[in-house]
Design a protein around this motif. Structure first.
Motif, PDB file in Angstrom:
ATOM      1  N   THR A 243       2.506   4.188   9.745  1.00  0.00           N
ATOM      2  CA  THR A 243       1.329   4.176   9.396  1.00  0.00           C
ATOM      3  C   THR A 243       0.755   3.230   8.722  1.00  0.00           C
ATOM      4  O   THR A 243      -0.440   2.407   8.761  1.00  0.00           O
ATOM      5  N   ILE A 244       1.802   2.597   7.947  1.00  0.00           N
ATOM      6  CA  ILE A 244       1.557   1.396   7.077  1.00  0.00           C
ATOM      7  C   ILE A 244       1.401   0.171   7.864  1.00  0.00           C
ATOM      8  O   ILE A 244       0.494  -0.772   7.817  1.00  0.00           O
ATOM      9  N   PHE A 245       2.227   0.000   8.947  1.00  0.00           N
ATOM     10  CA  PHE A 245       2.054  -0.941  10.062  1.00  0.00           C
ATOM     11  C   PHE A 245       0.641  -0.980  10.741  1.00  0.00           C
ATOM     12  O   PHE A 245       0.108  -1.982  10.866  1.00  0.00           O
ATOM     13  N   LEU A 246       0.192   0.222  11.149  1.00  0.00           N
ATOM     14  CA  LEU A 246      -0.983   0.391  11.940  1.00  0.00           C
ATOM     15  C   LEU A 246      -1.998  -0.009  11.059  1.00  0.00           C
ATOM     16  O   LEU A 246      -3.262  -0.525  11.368  1.00  0.00           O
ATOM     17  N   ILE A 247      -2.258   0.568   9.749  1.00  0.00           N
ATOM     18  CA  ILE A 247      -3.158   0.567   8.868  1.00  0.00           C
ATOM     19  C   ILE A 247      -3.562  -1.110   8.650  1.00  0.00           C
ATOM     20  O   ILE A 247      -4.654  -1.435   8.478  1.00  0.00           O
ATOM     21  N   ALA A 248      -2.326  -1.603   8.454  1.00  0.00           N
ATOM     22  CA  ALA A 248      -2.389  -3.035   7.787  1.00  0.00           C
ATOM     23  C   ALA A 248      -2.880  -4.105   8.961  1.00  0.00           C
ATOM     24  O   ALA A 248      -3.931  -4.790   8.692  1.00  0.00           O
ATOM     25  N   ILE A 249      -2.581  -3.490  10.310  1.00  0.00           N
ATOM     26  CA  ILE A 249      -3.198  -4.396  11.376  1.00  0.00           C
ATOM     27  C   ILE A 249      -4.490  -4.233  11.466  1.00  0.00           C
ATOM     28  O   ILE A 249      -5.483  -5.185  11.568  1.00  0.00           O
TER      29      ILE A 249
ATOM     30  N   LEU B  54       0.833  -1.225   0.089  1.00  0.00           N
ATOM     31  CA  LEU B  54       0.059  -0.061  -0.110  1.00  0.00           C
ATOM     32  C   LEU B  54       0.880   1.362  -0.171  1.00  0.00           C
ATOM     33  O   LEU B  54       0.354   2.368  -0.068  1.00  0.00           O
ATOM     34  N   LYS B  55       2.100   0.981   0.005  1.00  0.00           N
ATOM     35  CA  LYS B  55       3.098   2.174  -0.001  1.00  0.00           C
ATOM     36  C   LYS B  55       2.718   3.422  -0.984  1.00  0.00           C
ATOM     37  O   LYS B  55       2.737   4.358  -0.638  1.00  0.00           O
ATOM     38  N   PRO B  56       2.717   3.147  -2.027  1.00  0.00           N
ATOM     39  CA  PRO B  56       2.353   4.057  -3.071  1.00  0.00           C
ATOM     40  C   PRO B  56       1.177   4.839  -2.795  1.00  0.00           C
ATOM     41  O   PRO B  56       1.032   6.321  -2.752  1.00  0.00           O
TER      42      PRO B  56
END
Length: 359
Positions: free
Chosen positions: A318-324, A289-291
């Protein structure tokens, strides 16, 4: 240990079993590893879109030295606990990889359906995600591999590890031949089986306690060597740092083993760590989801400034928390429907496999 500990980077949703409060040392290692990988990828993505200042380039080398350990740690954990093939686990990982690939393609295309969304459906059979493909192949072969290593004596197993170490680590680094059909800089099945063997050897013959001080010193020594070689390689073109930084590099493997023993020495239980670690596989998959997320942080616009590290940390967290969050929503909202689909797909694949075997 069930799938969420045996799987190299994550596991099935917590609806498949109760989250017992178990030792959290390796769960924490998986969480730390995926955070370092995300940070390394965030820096790499920014560097691909903007030139880094000298200081930020050094930061990239430093983070990369740690981030390169993530894959090895995941595979060593798998080897330590032993991977066991089940059709349901095979189907689950393939399903989750496909669902999250479609989600990432949709989000990265301004939340609209594109050709990438359609192509994402075939990500697993197309070997698009090298890590998942290698793990699925390893899992399919695990029964044969485990029986093989179980039949070896300690000395035979040690000799096998030494032979693999020579041909898959030492020689490729010495002659800069990591990008071959057998190695591909460690991003291949060969490396997976090799690292899995190391994990099995540790469990069967070197399941010892190593002092935290020794493990930390060894880890820092290997990291310092990796960082130094990478920096020197920038100023001395004759030095090729790529083989040294590859997953199969002796220095990377040495650091991986040192970190593994360090976390193995920890003895604590944390419901929070265990709860988060169940979603590590989802975090790995949703790192793509990085892009979409970088559209908000635009880390590449800070590659020459002193706040570059701050923006990398914010984006990685942010990527870590959104993914979880996404993974927990999937589990709690769609868990029953997902289990039904996976059970049906498992039954279908089982029937197909039985018919194939009878041919």
């Amino acid at each position: 240990m069930t799938i969420d500990s045996q799987c190299a980077i994550g596991g099935e949703s917590q609806t498949t079993r109760s989250l017992q409060v178990r030792n959290s040392n390796f769960e924490l290692l998986r969480v730390v590893s995926i955070l370092l990988i995300i940070a390394m990828h965030a820096i790499g993505y920014a560097a691909s879109k903007g030139e880094l200042s000298d200081s930020n380039q050094y930061i990239r080398f430093f983070v990369g030295s740690f981030g390169n350990l993530g894959v090895g740690c995941f595979v060593l954990i798998s080897g330590y606990f032993g991977v066991k093939y089940t059709t349901r686990k095979f189907v689950f990982i393939s399903w989750l990889t496909t669902i999250y690939a479609i989600l990432c393609a949709w989000a990265n295309n301004d939340f609209s359906i594109s050709r990438d969304c359609v192509m994402a459906i075939t990500n697993v059979p197309r070997y698009f995600n090298w890590y998942i493909t290698c793990y699925l192949i390893l899992m399919a072969l695990s029964g044969y591999i485990n029986r093989f290593v179980g039949s070896l004596t300690k000395n035979e197993f040690k000799q096998l590890i030494m032979i693999l170490f020579l041909f898959f680590s030492v020689l490729p680094m010495m002659v800069s031949a990591t990008d071959t059909v057998l190695l591909k800089s460690g991003q291949c099945v060969t490396y997976f089986i090799y690292a899995y063997f190391i994990g099995r050897y540790i469990r069967l013959h070197r399941d010892i306690d190593v002092s935290k001080v020794k493990s930390v010193l060894m880890t820092l020594t290997f990291i310092a060597m990796l960082f130094t070689i990478k920096v020197v390689g920038v100023y001395v073109p004759a030095i090729d740092a790529i083989p040294v930084m590859s997953n199969n590099s002796p220095l990377v493997l040495g650091a991986v083993v040192s970190v593994f023993y360090l976390f193995k020495s920890f003895n604590f239980k944390s419901e929070i760590v265990n709860y988060i670690s169940v979603s590590v596989l989802a975090v790995y998959l949703l790192d793509n989801l990085k892009p979409a997320i970088d559209n908000y942080f635009q880390v590449y616009t800070h590659t020459l400034s002193s706040d570059f590290v701050l923006f990398v940390i914010m984006e990685a967290v942010t990527i870590f928390l959104i993914a979880i969050l996404i993974d927990k929503i999937r589990t709690h909202v769609f868990g029953k429907a997902e289990n039904y689909i996976i059970n049906e797909m498992t039954a279908l694949l089982t029937r197909i496999m039985r018919k194939v075997v009878k041919l």
